[in-house]
Design a protein around this motif. Sequence first.
Motif, short mmCIF file in Angstrom:
data_model
loop_
_atom_site.label_atom_id
_atom_site.label_comp_id
_atom_site.label_asym_id
_atom_site.label_seq_id
_atom_site.Cartn_x
_atom_site.Cartn_y
_atom_site.Cartn_z
N ASP A 169 5.26 3.13 -3.71
CA ASP A 169 4.82 4.30 -2.95
C ASP A 169 3.66 5.03 -3.61
O ASP A 169 2.79 5.57 -2.92
CB ASP A 169 5.99 5.26 -2.74
N HIS A 170 3.63 5.08 -4.94
CA HIS A 170 2.50 5.74 -5.60
C HIS A 170 1.25 4.87 -5.58
O HIS A 170 0.14 5.37 -5.69
CB HIS A 170 2.88 6.11 -7.03
N LEU A 171 1.45 3.57 -5.42
CA LEU A 171 0.31 2.65 -5.35
C LEU A 171 -0.45 2.80 -4.03
O LEU A 171 -1.68 2.90 -4.01
CB LEU A 171 0.83 1.22 -5.50
N LYS A 172 0.27 2.85 -2.91
CA LYS A 172 -0.38 2.81 -1.59
C LYS A 172 -0.03 3.99 -0.69
O LYS A 172 -0.57 4.12 0.41
CB LYS A 172 0.01 1.52 -0.87
N GLY A 173 0.92 4.85 -1.12
CA GLY A 173 1.41 5.94 -0.29
C GLY A 173 2.80 5.63 0.21
O GLY A 173 3.23 4.47 0.25
N ASN A 174 3.52 6.68 0.58
CA ASN A 174 4.90 6.54 1.03
C ASN A 174 5.00 5.48 2.12
O ASN A 174 4.31 5.54 3.13
CB ASN A 174 5.42 7.88 1.53
N ILE A 225 -4.53 3.50 -4.76
CA ILE A 225 -5.60 2.58 -4.37
C ILE A 225 -6.43 3.10 -3.20
O ILE A 225 -7.57 2.67 -3.01
CB ILE A 225 -5.05 1.19 -4.02
N ASN A 226 -5.85 4.01 -2.40
CA ASN A 226 -6.55 4.45 -1.19
C ASN A 226 -6.85 5.95 -1.20
O ASN A 226 -6.80 6.60 -0.16
CB ASN A 226 -5.77 4.05 0.07
N GLY A 227 -7.14 6.47 -2.39
CA GLY A 227 -7.83 7.75 -2.46
C GLY A 227 -7.06 8.98 -2.85
O GLY A 227 -7.64 10.07 -2.92
N ARG A 228 -5.77 8.88 -3.14
CA ARG A 228 -5.01 10.09 -3.46
C ARG A 228 -5.07 10.41 -4.94
O ARG A 228 -4.90 9.54 -5.79
CB ARG A 228 -3.55 9.93 -3.03
N ILE A 229 -5.32 11.68 -5.24
CA ILE A 229 -5.35 12.15 -6.63
C ILE A 229 -3.93 12.50 -7.07
O ILE A 229 -3.09 12.88 -6.26
CB ILE A 229 -6.28 13.39 -6.74
N GLY A 230 -3.69 12.40 -8.36
CA GLY A 230 -2.39 12.79 -8.90
C GLY A 230 -1.41 11.65 -9.06
O GLY A 230 -0.23 11.87 -9.34
N MET A 231 -1.88 10.42 -8.90
CA MET A 231 -1.00 9.26 -8.97
C MET A 231 -1.04 8.57 -10.33
O MET A 231 -0.23 7.68 -10.60
CB MET A 231 -1.37 8.24 -7.89
N ARG A 232 -1.98 8.97 -11.20
CA ARG A 232 -2.21 8.21 -12.44
C ARG A 232 -0.95 8.12 -13.30
O ARG A 232 -0.58 7.03 -13.76
CB ARG A 232 -3.34 8.85 -13.24
N TYR A 247 6.36 -4.45 -6.57
CA TYR A 247 5.88 -4.98 -5.30
C TYR A 247 5.09 -3.92 -4.55
O TYR A 247 5.24 -2.71 -4.79
CB TYR A 247 7.04 -5.48 -4.46
N ALA A 248 4.23 -4.37 -3.66
CA ALA A 248 3.44 -3.48 -2.83
C ALA A 248 3.85 -3.55 -1.37
O ALA A 248 3.62 -2.62 -0.60
CB ALA A 248 1.95 -3.81 -2.96
N GLU A 249 4.42 -4.67 -0.96
CA GLU A 249 4.89 -4.82 0.42
C GLU A 249 6.01 -5.83 0.44
O GLU A 249 6.18 -6.64 -0.49
CB GLU A 249 3.77 -5.28 1.36
N ALA A 250 6.83 -5.78 1.50
CA ALA A 250 7.92 -6.73 1.71
C ALA A 250 8.06 -6.96 3.20
O ALA A 250 7.24 -6.48 3.99
CB ALA A 250 9.22 -6.21 1.09
N HIS A 251 9.10 -7.69 3.59
CA HIS A 251 9.24 -8.06 5.00
C HIS A 251 9.33 -6.85 5.90
O HIS A 251 8.87 -6.88 7.04
CB HIS A 251 10.47 -8.96 5.19
#
Length: 844
Positions: free
Chosen positions: A594-599, A609-616, A645-649
Amino acid sequence: MVRIESYEKQPPLLKEVTVTLHYHRYDHDYEGWNLWVWLEGETGHMVEFSEEDSYGKTAVFALQSTEEIKRVGFIIRKSTEENDWAGKRFDDRFITSFDPSGHAEVWLMQGMERIYENLNDVTVFPGIISAKIDKWDEISVLTNLSFDWEHDNLHVALHGAEIKKVRVEKDNAGSDLANRLVIKTKNRLSLTKQYQVNLSHFGYCDVTFGDIMRTKKFDQTFKYDGFLGSQYSPEQTSFCFWAPSARQAEIKLFKNGEVFLFKMNHGECGTWHIDLAGDWEGAHYLYRVRIGKEWRETQDPYAKAVSVNGTRSAVVDLGKTNPASWKPVTRTLESPVDAVIYELHIRDATIHEDSGVFNKGKYLGLAEQGTVTAHGFSTGLDYLAELGVTHVQLLPFYDYWTVDETKLDQPQYNWGYDPKHFNAPEGSYSTDPTHHALRIKELKTLIQAIHDRGMSVIMDVVYNHVYDVARSPFHQLVPGYYFRYTRNGKLSNGTGVGNDTASERAMMRRFIVDSLVYWATEYQIDGFRFDLMGIHDVETMRAARSALDNIDPAIMMLGEGWDLQTALPDHLKANQYQADQMKGVAHFNDALRDHLKGNTFSKQDNGFINGRIGMRYHLLQGVSAGMKVPYDRKTFISPEQVVNYAEAHDNHTLWDKLCFTTPNANMSDHKRMHRLATSIILLSQGVPFLHAGQEFMRTKYGVENSYRSPDEINKLDWHRREEFNQTVNFIKGLIRLRKAHPAFRMRTKDDIVNQMHFHATDERLIAYDLTPAEGRYERYTVIHNAHGGPVKYHLDSAGPWHILADGIHADSEPLGVLRSDVVEVSRHSTYVLALPFNSMDSRE
């Protein structure tokens, strides 16, 4: 033995049905009573009782759908002017039997949950429905007719125990009528003694077990460790099942057009068994039990083979199901962090029109060798072997409910998270579902084909719930035992699908462990992925780990360790917060996801990866598997417990998520963001996990939950694999890099703490060093740049640095050499640099 006649009818394909529902109330009070009816996946509506006959009230209604109608759901409810749901009789019930024209006629009775399909089966005379031990000194008695305790001059007798007092539970406040009473006994009741209740005018009923089944004493009394299921030999077949509630049991066998009925023998700990002489190979069978006054008929929960659509269990000679290529598996996995898991649906893998596969969508189709597209690109298992993954995680392939195996020429699809028979393979993936042994042989052929290509098999298992409690063999044989219940007597629903299995109970725990051992030995499965693992209890997962360790410690265990609201104390749940109590069991890392790509449950929420600050900070936790930068509340004790993981089924694919969250970005930027996310997953400490097609940026065209979407949405698009070949090669290179350099798959927390060093950066940049104690390189520097433009990063040495990844290319061997203390990292990309021990190495 009794020989009886048998016949079977296949259900019709229906898109319009008409239901005639008769309802009889013994109190003759029909005021405000109506129906709430629905089709699966559609909104429900009210239906009034509009007709009347000698039986009672009748409702006639029609339903239509664009998809096949397999069952109609209904609830009988009481409505008032103030509240449409002022009361109801029982929870969801389903009408499943229709004639060829789509008509169903059923009869219902007040106070009875059973749906009658024949008026002659309905009993309208006073009777006791059930008598159950709910507490150590209480027996609850349910009658079919309501009675007036004060004026009907009823007498209660209890054979086997002495009555202290009787409490009547009235139908509702202000009513004189009741159909339930509770017998309080003077002394503690026994679990092994037989009791009988007699109520004047209503007759007698054997006392069986109610809520008392959900006590430790019940488990201690009836826990059984012996053989269960069916065991075949040419000379005889043995059958045994566990049903302490039953007073009688029979087995019904179907063979060569004849049906045979045998009485079964009562054994120890509530078991029923029989040894049948002769060769029963190929016979189908059902168990019949009498619980109280009711006879129930169901399949064997331990069935290893089943008939088409799993309607019956089957006797199978497993020795004949091994393909000619079958050989003992040799597992070489030293640590779960050495694995690269690839999640795949059997049908998705080969159903594409240009997959080059003959048996599309089948076990045998995925097992085929040399499959290529029209342009010569490899597909199927050959492709996965070239990609470099180590473990193929297959979505459920046990027998499941929602694909009709008799109609495979019609469009049907499901992921399979609707269990029917946990120990038998799904028939829709077989070339002939009517042949119960063939599906076993074809599945083994697929497993062997995966092993032959140097890969392992992880089985997706769904022990946390069943599709339909009422029709489950668990509930039919031991009603009330195998599932969790809330304090108010309702089924617990932490799974969100209506029921939770009770793994903490001895025989449910035993079933789960037995099932895992069976798949690991008979089918040589190399790992198990537990759906909604947080529903289970810690002790069950520990027992499963121990049993699998006895077979081979290299067998993996991983699961969804979510904190689910099931009827189990928090400290017993097998979720991430108890991970430290489950050594050797890995958990999906939803925090990194969720922190990688958003909830994952929000189309608009962004991540690193897609622009949100505060994830480091959260990314530092993720790439170190929570070892170097610990998670606040999770208790992972080693990197092998963390699946990244970043995605699943389920939910949106990563590509679709990027399209939703960055609609103004161009395709080039989406590709870069996607590669950045996947590279973070593959280079992080822990166990990397890829969803099928992630390496070529799979899309489901915005469909979030495609569990029953058509092939057009779910199939692996082998043309897209060709189109995104550069990215496929990048992922191949990252996998080679990970495999070749142990620094990216450290074994212990201490290793990561001592050998991983983060650099101070801004919020859109992650940079760290890995300093292994041994190996080819003195140091690796990894830089993840989430900026929308290039970044010049200052290194602490002028090298020479070997470039192992540059955002577009990656490999285990150097792509080139950097002789500078500054590297320009392109936008949305990952760079990996390695400093050789021998700084004089000037290889270009």
